[in-house]
Scaffold this motif. Structure first.
Motif, PDB file in Angstrom:
ATOM      1  N   GLU A 223     -34.138 -73.065   9.753  1.00  0.00           N
ATOM      2  CA  GLU A 223     -34.595 -73.786   8.562  1.00  0.00           C
ATOM      3  C   GLU A 223     -36.101 -73.651   8.348  1.00  0.00           C
ATOM      4  OE1 GLU A 223     -33.343 -77.790   9.072  1.00  0.00           O
ATOM      5  OE2 GLU A 223     -31.211 -77.293   9.276  1.00  0.00           O
ATOM      6  N   LEU A 224     -36.786 -72.953   9.260  1.00  0.00           N
ATOM      7  CA  LEU A 224     -38.237 -72.751   9.126  1.00  0.00           C
ATOM      8  C   LEU A 224     -38.478 -71.576   8.186  1.00  0.00           C
ATOM      9  CD1 LEU A 224     -39.225 -73.222  12.882  1.00  0.00           C
ATOM     10  CD2 LEU A 224     -39.431 -74.882  11.029  1.00  0.00           C
ATOM     11  N   HIS A 225     -38.564 -71.830   6.911  1.00  0.00           N
ATOM     12  CA  HIS A 225     -38.628 -70.773   5.909  1.00  0.00           C
ATOM     13  C   HIS A 225     -40.007 -70.124   5.811  1.00  0.00           C
ATOM     14  CE1 HIS A 225     -34.624 -71.865   4.616  1.00  0.00           C
ATOM     15  NE2 HIS A 225     -35.000 -73.122   4.470  1.00  0.00           N
ATOM     16  N   SER A 226     -41.025 -70.729   6.417  1.00  0.00           N
ATOM     17  CA  SER A 226     -42.369 -70.130   6.374  1.00  0.00           C
ATOM     18  C   SER A 226     -42.668 -69.299   7.609  1.00  0.00           C
ATOM     19  CB  SER A 226     -43.436 -71.231   6.236  1.00  0.00           C
ATOM     20  OG  SER A 226     -43.272 -71.957   5.037  1.00  0.00           O
ATOM     21  N   PRO A 242     -30.096 -66.715  17.068  1.00  0.00           N
ATOM     22  CA  PRO A 242     -29.843 -67.240  15.720  1.00  0.00           C
ATOM     23  C   PRO A 242     -29.354 -66.143  14.781  1.00  0.00           C
ATOM     24  CG  PRO A 242     -31.941 -68.034  16.558  1.00  0.00           C
ATOM     25  CD  PRO A 242     -31.469 -66.989  17.519  1.00  0.00           C
ATOM     26  N   GLN A 243     -28.590 -66.554  13.808  1.00  0.00           N
ATOM     27  CA  GLN A 243     -28.076 -65.604  12.834  1.00  0.00           C
ATOM     28  C   GLN A 243     -29.218 -64.939  12.068  1.00  0.00           C
ATOM     29  OE1 GLN A 243     -25.394 -67.802  10.350  1.00  0.00           O
ATOM     30  NE2 GLN A 243     -23.763 -67.845  11.872  1.00  0.00           N
ATOM     31  N   GLN A 247     -35.755 -66.283   7.394  1.00  0.00           N
ATOM     32  CA  GLN A 247     -36.845 -65.568   8.056  1.00  0.00           C
ATOM     33  C   GLN A 247     -36.397 -64.863   9.331  1.00  0.00           C
ATOM     34  OE1 GLN A 247     -38.905 -65.668   5.277  1.00  0.00           O
ATOM     35  NE2 GLN A 247     -40.409 -65.414   6.884  1.00  0.00           N
ATOM     36  N   PHE A 248     -35.326 -65.332   9.949  1.00  0.00           N
ATOM     37  CA  PHE A 248     -34.880 -64.742  11.207  1.00  0.00           C
ATOM     38  C   PHE A 248     -34.274 -63.355  11.009  1.00  0.00           C
ATOM     39  CE2 PHE A 248     -35.737 -68.851  12.802  1.00  0.00           C
ATOM     40  CZ  PHE A 248     -35.848 -68.730  14.176  1.00  0.00           C
ATOM     41  N   GLU A 253     -35.455 -57.269  18.294  1.00  0.00           N
ATOM     42  CA  GLU A 253     -35.136 -57.600  19.692  1.00  0.00           C
ATOM     43  C   GLU A 253     -36.366 -57.941  20.512  1.00  0.00           C
ATOM     44  OE1 GLU A 253     -35.559 -53.158  19.174  1.00  0.00           O
ATOM     45  OE2 GLU A 253     -34.460 -54.792  18.192  1.00  0.00           O
ATOM     46  N   ASN A 254     -37.559 -57.537  20.083  1.00  0.00           N
ATOM     47  CA  ASN A 254     -38.770 -57.875  20.820  1.00  0.00           C
ATOM     48  C   ASN A 254     -39.010 -59.382  20.877  1.00  0.00           C
ATOM     49  OD1 ASN A 254     -39.398 -55.167  21.308  1.00  0.00           O
ATOM     50  ND2 ASN A 254     -40.464 -54.961  19.368  1.00  0.00           N
TER      51      ASN A 254
END
Length: 358
Positions: A223-226, A242-243, A247-248, A253-254
């Motif tokens: 949920e951290l969009h920034s 996380p999916q 932003q994710f 992989e790093n």
């Protein structure tokens, strides 16, 4: 009255006198010198206007004096790259500070929940400090930036990296709702990643790498969009990553490497069929595995050739003029080919040809 003291980037050495900060000073810059010793002074806290204290890149030792954290206007505290030890003072007003950099020291102990909650009344009573008049260095998104002017007023961060801090990261860290940079890497933190970090809606850089954190990565962090820089590498995390959403989807992989029990494998995709079949290895031209069916190719070529001959013959039979022109051009072509061959053959062969003609 002196309000700004800037002696940074010199070769000053020795200890600072107890009264090196006067009540009227607003900004003190002593970074990148060779100053050492401990920080001791006697201050009447409420009288002081100090908003910036930059003592980074020196040789200060001892503990971080409690008076530093209790100045009512102090918003920028840069004590990184020294030799401070001991615990982080409980009286730090982390929530209302703009920049706190205690990285690259020898600090130890826990980050207790009291650091974020016990002094909340005193923190709310603090007076806001106006914009600094000097540029400052701060690590964000794994890079060292120099902030000044408007960007310096907009940035807010806390860097406790490269120390010996232990214990769990307290849930109350989520109270830092307006922070943009949080760096707790290269410590000895244990336990899970607090899901309350998801309350830091403005955070852009989060580095928790090189610790002993365990458990799963909370899905609430998506949920951290920034967030534009994220790393939990080299911990003891487990479960699934996380999916790849929001932003994710930009983190590779790093960001997760060095966690033996963390599963970041993407689902396998069904391979698409090749655009064209490959020819068989045995060289067969029977058309079963090849790109061209050779029997059909030969049959269609023969039929096409016969059809062309029949069409030409029909046209010549119907139109006598085209028939005469056809044979004329055929004769001219044969004569031209004959003389081309004769003119380009060796002399003995040419002589024999003439003999045969005679």
């Amino acid at each position: 009255m002196l309000s700004i003291l800037d002696l940074s980037k010199n070769k000053l050495s020795g200890n600072l006198p107890p009264g090196f900060v006067s009540p009227w000073m607003q900004e003190v810059y002593l970074s990148r010198n060779q100053l050492g010793g401990t920080l001791t002074t006697n201050l009447s806290y409420q009288r002081y206007w100090l908003g910036v204290l930059d003592l980074s890149h020196n040789c200060f030792t001892g503990t971080i004096s409690y008076w530093i954290s209790r100045l009512p206007r102090l918003s920028y505290i840069l004590l990184n790259d020294n030799q401070f030890h001991g615990e982080v003072p409980v009286s730090f007003c982390l929530e209302n500070s703009k920049l706190i950099d205690l990285s690259h020291n020898h600090l130890s102990g826990h980050l207790t929940s009291k650091i974020f909650t016990s002094n909340i009344i005193n923190c709310n009573a603090r007076v806001a400090f106006s914009k600094p008049n000097h540029d400052m260095e701060f690590v964000s998104k794994t890079l060292l930036y120099t902030y000044k002017g408007v960007p310096l007023q907009l940035i807010s961060g806390m860097d406790f990296s490269s120390n010996n801090l232990t214990g769990n990261i307290p849930l109350q860290i989520g109270h830092l709702g307006n922070i943009k940079v949080l760096n707790l890497s290269y410590n000895k933190f244990t336990g899970p990643i607090p899901p309350t970090i998801a309350n830091m809606s403005q955070i852009e850089s989060l580095d928790l790498s090189h610790n002993n954190l365990s458990g799963v990565i909370s899905l609430q962090l998506t949920e951290l969009h920034s967030l534009s820089s994220f790393s939990v590498a080299y911990n003891n995390l487990s479960g699934k990553c996380p999916q790849k959403i929001t932003q994710f989807s930009t983190f590779d992989e790093n960001s997760y490497q060095g966690n033996l029990f963390l599963n970041c494998t993407l689902p396998l995709l069904t391979p698409k069929p090749p655009l064209r079949p490959t020819t068989s290895d045995d060289g067969d031209d029977d058309g079963e595995d090849g790109f061209i069916d050779m029997e059909s190719f030969y049959a269609s070529s023969g039929v096409s050739f016969i059809m062309v001959l029949l069409i030409i013959a029909s046209v010549l039979y119907v139109n006598p003029y085209w028939k005469q022109a056809w044979f004329y051009y055929v004769g001219v072509t044969i004569t031209g080919c004959y003389y081309f061959v004769v003119d380009h053959l060796p002399v003995p062969t040419r002589y024999k040809v003439w003999e045969l003609r005679i």
